[in-house]
Design a protein around this motif. Structure first.
Motif, PDB file in Angstrom:
ATOM      1  N   PHE A  38      -1.981 -11.770   9.295  1.00 16.30           N
ATOM      2  CA  PHE A  38      -2.410 -10.612   8.505  1.00 16.30           C
ATOM      3  C   PHE A  38      -3.124  -9.650   9.443  1.00 16.30           C
ATOM      4  CE2 PHE A  38      -5.173  -8.028   5.950  1.00 16.30           C
ATOM      5  CZ  PHE A  38      -4.468  -7.819   4.768  1.00 16.30           C
ATOM      6  N   SER A  39      -2.625  -8.429   9.524  1.00 17.41           N
ATOM      7  CA  SER A  39      -3.235  -7.424  10.396  1.00 17.41           C
ATOM      8  C   SER A  39      -4.044  -6.429   9.576  1.00 17.41           C
ATOM      9  CB  SER A  39      -2.163  -6.664  11.186  1.00 17.41           C
ATOM     10  OG  SER A  39      -1.561  -7.496  12.143  1.00 17.41           O
ATOM     11  N   ALA A  46     -13.938   3.138   9.980  1.00 15.69           N
ATOM     12  CA  ALA A  46     -13.287   2.917   8.683  1.00 15.69           C
ATOM     13  C   ALA A  46     -13.900   1.763   7.911  1.00 15.69           C
ATOM     14  CB  ALA A  46     -11.794   2.658   8.882  1.00 15.69           C
ATOM     15  N   GLY A  47     -14.667   0.908   8.592  1.00 14.56           N
ATOM     16  CA  GLY A  47     -15.242  -0.274   7.942  1.00 14.56           C
ATOM     17  C   GLY A  47     -14.562  -1.567   8.345  1.00 14.56           C
ATOM     18  N   LYS A  48     -13.629  -1.478   9.291  1.00 18.27           N
ATOM     19  CA  LYS A  48     -12.875  -2.653   9.726  1.00 18.27           C
ATOM     20  C   LYS A  48     -13.785  -3.712  10.347  1.00 18.27           C
ATOM     21  CE  LYS A  48     -10.430  -1.924  13.324  1.00 18.27           C
ATOM     22  NZ  LYS A  48      -9.398  -1.361  14.223  1.00 18.27           N
ATOM     23  N   GLY A 212      -2.994  -4.760   6.004  1.00 20.80           N
ATOM     24  CA  GLY A 212      -3.933  -4.033   5.167  1.00 20.80           C
ATOM     25  C   GLY A 212      -4.432  -2.810   5.920  1.00 20.80           C
ATOM     26  N   ILE A 213      -4.358  -1.649   5.298  1.00 19.92           N
ATOM     27  CA  ILE A 213      -4.849  -0.413   5.914  1.00 19.92           C
ATOM     28  C   ILE A 213      -6.186  -0.063   5.278  1.00 19.92           C
ATOM     29  CG2 ILE A 213      -4.417   2.043   6.292  1.00 19.92           C
ATOM     30  CD1 ILE A 213      -1.447   1.449   6.247  1.00 19.92           C
ATOM     31  N   ILE A 214      -7.202   0.084   6.110  1.00 19.67           N
ATOM     32  CA  ILE A 214      -8.553   0.361   5.627  1.00 19.67           C
ATOM     33  C   ILE A 214      -8.998   1.734   6.118  1.00 19.67           C
ATOM     34  CG2 ILE A 214      -9.572  -0.857   7.615  1.00 19.67           C
ATOM     35  CD1 ILE A 214     -11.882  -1.701   5.762  1.00 19.67           C
ATOM     36  N   ASP A 215      -9.642   2.495   5.228  1.00 21.81           N
ATOM     37  CA  ASP A 215     -10.140   3.819   5.586  1.00 21.81           C
ATOM     38  C   ASP A 215     -11.329   4.135   4.702  1.00 21.81           C
ATOM     39  OD1 ASP A 215     -10.055   6.163   7.132  1.00 21.81           O
ATOM     40  OD2 ASP A 215      -8.990   7.246   5.563  1.00 21.81           O
ATOM     41  N   HIS A 216     -12.390   4.670   5.291  1.00 23.24           N
ATOM     42  CA  HIS A 216     -13.606   5.015   4.557  1.00 23.24           C
ATOM     43  C   HIS A 216     -14.117   3.832   3.724  1.00 23.24           C
ATOM     44  CE1 HIS A 216     -13.304   9.131   5.848  1.00 23.24           C
ATOM     45  NE2 HIS A 216     -12.110   9.275   5.292  1.00 23.24           N
ATOM     46  N   GLY A 217     -14.051   2.629   4.311  1.00 26.63           N
ATOM     47  CA  GLY A 217     -14.637   1.458   3.663  1.00 26.63           C
ATOM     48  C   GLY A 217     -13.839   0.863   2.532  1.00 26.63           C
ATOM     49  N   GLN A 218     -12.572   1.286   2.367  1.00 27.84           N
ATOM     50  CA  GLN A 218     -11.752   0.779   1.276  1.00 27.84           C
ATOM     51  C   GLN A 218     -10.356   0.424   1.786  1.00 27.84           C
ATOM     52  OE1 GLN A 218     -12.312   4.320  -1.288  1.00 27.84           O
ATOM     53  NE2 GLN A 218     -13.161   2.926  -2.817  1.00 27.84           N
ATOM     54  N   ILE A 219      -9.752  -0.604   1.196  1.00 28.26           N
ATOM     55  CA  ILE A 219      -8.354  -0.906   1.464  1.00 28.26           C
ATOM     56  C   ILE A 219      -7.514   0.091   0.680  1.00 28.26           C
ATOM     57  CG2 ILE A 219      -6.491  -2.581   1.237  1.00 28.26           C
ATOM     58  CD1 ILE A 219      -8.435  -3.546   3.261  1.00 28.26           C
ATOM     59  N   PHE A 323       0.180   5.696   7.499  1.00 27.88           N
ATOM     60  CA  PHE A 323      -1.218   6.115   7.572  1.00 27.88           C
ATOM     61  C   PHE A 323      -1.339   7.627   7.418  1.00 27.88           C
ATOM     62  CE2 PHE A 323      -5.305   7.062   9.444  1.00 27.88           C
ATOM     63  CZ  PHE A 323      -6.095   6.032   8.954  1.00 27.88           C
ATOM     64  N   LEU A 324      -0.454   8.351   8.089  1.00 28.97           N
ATOM     65  CA  LEU A 324      -0.462   9.808   7.971  1.00 28.97           C
ATOM     66  C   LEU A 324      -0.198  10.230   6.528  1.00 28.97           C
ATOM     67  CD1 LEU A 324      -0.564  12.521   9.566  1.00 28.97           C
ATOM     68  CD2 LEU A 324       1.913  12.339   9.766  1.00 28.97           C
ATOM     69  N   HIS A 325       0.743   9.559   5.879  1.00 29.70           N
ATOM     70  CA  HIS A 325       1.092   9.872   4.495  1.00 29.70           C
ATOM     71  C   HIS A 325      -0.093   9.627   3.555  1.00 29.70           C
ATOM     72  CE1 HIS A 325       3.564  10.068   0.840  1.00 29.70           C
ATOM     73  NE2 HIS A 325       3.011   8.932   0.472  1.00 29.70           N
ATOM     74  N   LEU A 326      -0.826   8.541   3.793  1.00 26.15           N
ATOM     75  CA  LEU A 326      -1.913   8.161   2.891  1.00 26.15           C
ATOM     76  C   LEU A 326      -3.192   8.972   3.106  1.00 26.15           C
ATOM     77  CD1 LEU A 326      -1.487   4.284   2.965  1.00 26.15           C
ATOM     78  CD2 LEU A 326      -0.964   5.799   1.047  1.00 26.15           C
TER      79      LEU A 326
END
Length: 333
Positions: A38-39, A46-48, A212-219, A323-326
């Motif tokens: 799991f990556s 981002a909170g990773k 799992g993509i994490i950004d601003h402390g959220q998945i 990631f760019l899309h999200l």
């Protein structure tokens, strides 16, 4: 599938020196299944790291909990940590000791001794392919060899879960290839669960059962690589390098309105250290269906605006596109 790691409502708030609160992680829910790689992907900030630190027991959550093999990291930390091997990004070895001496030292820290220790060290040296260099001091090793010993330390106590933090940072391509092969062997030969962090999309795509993509402390997204790429459909990404020329919002608006198939156009100015491109050049990044067909009109709009395009690259959908899309921006190193 049997769950190896279960995260529920995990959150962490820090206090600045002036007393203001900063919520680094905002209520994460996450399951990692036994025997999978799991990556966790995310830019700095981002909170990773905070999330991983809580899962591995280095930080106490403000809210929520995580379990490893059914053991709570907050209520049963000793039992949970026995199942976990950690391979940090920094080389955590004693340079004047040999590879074998390093492994024996850390093996004793895990509580191994006698024949059990010797057998474990032998097995690890064989696995990381350094048996013939076991009596050489670590300070004489290349960066890639040191990384392999670092990995070996995390495997000595035969953990069920291995956390690997950016293990290929700063190594040559050949050593990187050996490390990636080692990760796959952990899963295929030993049935280990691997929690892997990286900012390199190609590594995540090659190794991961799920991401799992994490950004601003959220998945913000989670699934197989194929599932995630479906989020952007069949869109290509076009990278138009424009040197140090400024690109206005008006030009980006024209691209989105006038070019069929374009869904997004953003500008990375000079100094932004994006993937595979010089930080001295600005880049227009365009998401489009059938990107090659859109290219002539993109070039025409740039010419009308007096923008000189230095080079063009077309990429098929990948995790960077997701990631760019999200988020509306490229994943940063």
């Amino acid at each position: 599938m049997q769950t190896m790691v279960e995260v529920r409502g995990l959150a962490k708030t820090f206090r600045r020196a002036d007393g203001t609160a900063v919520q680094a992680v905002k209520g994460i829910d996450l399951d990692i299944f036994k025997g999978e790689v799991f990556s966790l992907l995310g830019p700095n900030g981002a909170g990773k790291t905070t999330t991983i630190s809580m899962i591995s027991g280095l930080l106490t959550p403000t809210v929520g909990d995580a379990t490893i093999g059914g053991h709570s990291i907050t209520r049963q930390p000793t039992q949970a940590k026995r199942l976990l091997g950690v391979v940090p990004q920094e080389i955590a070895l004693y340079p004047t000791l040999t590879a074998r001496q390093n492994l024996e030292f850390f093996g004793r820290m895990y509580g191994l001794s006698g024949k059990a220790l010797a057998t474990s060290v032998d097995e690890v040296l064989e696995f990381i392919d350094l048996r013939d260099r076991q009596k050489d001091r670590v300070e004489t090793f290349s960066g890639g060899m040191k990384r392999r010993v670092n990995i070996g330390v995390g495997l000595l106590h035969k953990p069920q879960l291995v956390y690997m933090d950016e293990p290929t940072v700063g190594v040559d391509p050949q050593s990187r290839r050996r490390i990636l092969d080692t990760v796959m062997r952990l899963k295929e030969e030993r049935g280990m669960t691997v929690l892997y962090t990286t900012h390199l999309m190609e590594e995540a795509q090659e190794l991961s059962n799920r991401v799992g993509i994490i950004d601003h402390g959220q998945i913000i997204a989670m699934g197989t690589v194929g599932d995630l790429i479906q989020k952007v459909g069949e869109e290509d990404r076009l990278f138009l390098k424009v040197g140090d020329q400024a690109v206005s919002d008006e030009v980006l608006r024209r691209i989105q309105e006038r070019v069929p198939g374009v869904t997004r156009a953003v500008y990375d100015p000079p100094g932004a250290e994006g993937e595979d491109r010089s930080n001295t050049s600005g880049v227009i990044i365009v998401s489009a269906k059938r990107g090659r067909r859109a290219l002539p009109q993109l070039i025409q709009i740039a010419m009308e605006a007096g923008i000189e395009i230095q080079s063009v690259e077309v990429r098929e959908p990948d995790l960077e596109a997701v990631f760019l899309h999200l988020t509306g921006r490229a994943l940063r190193d």
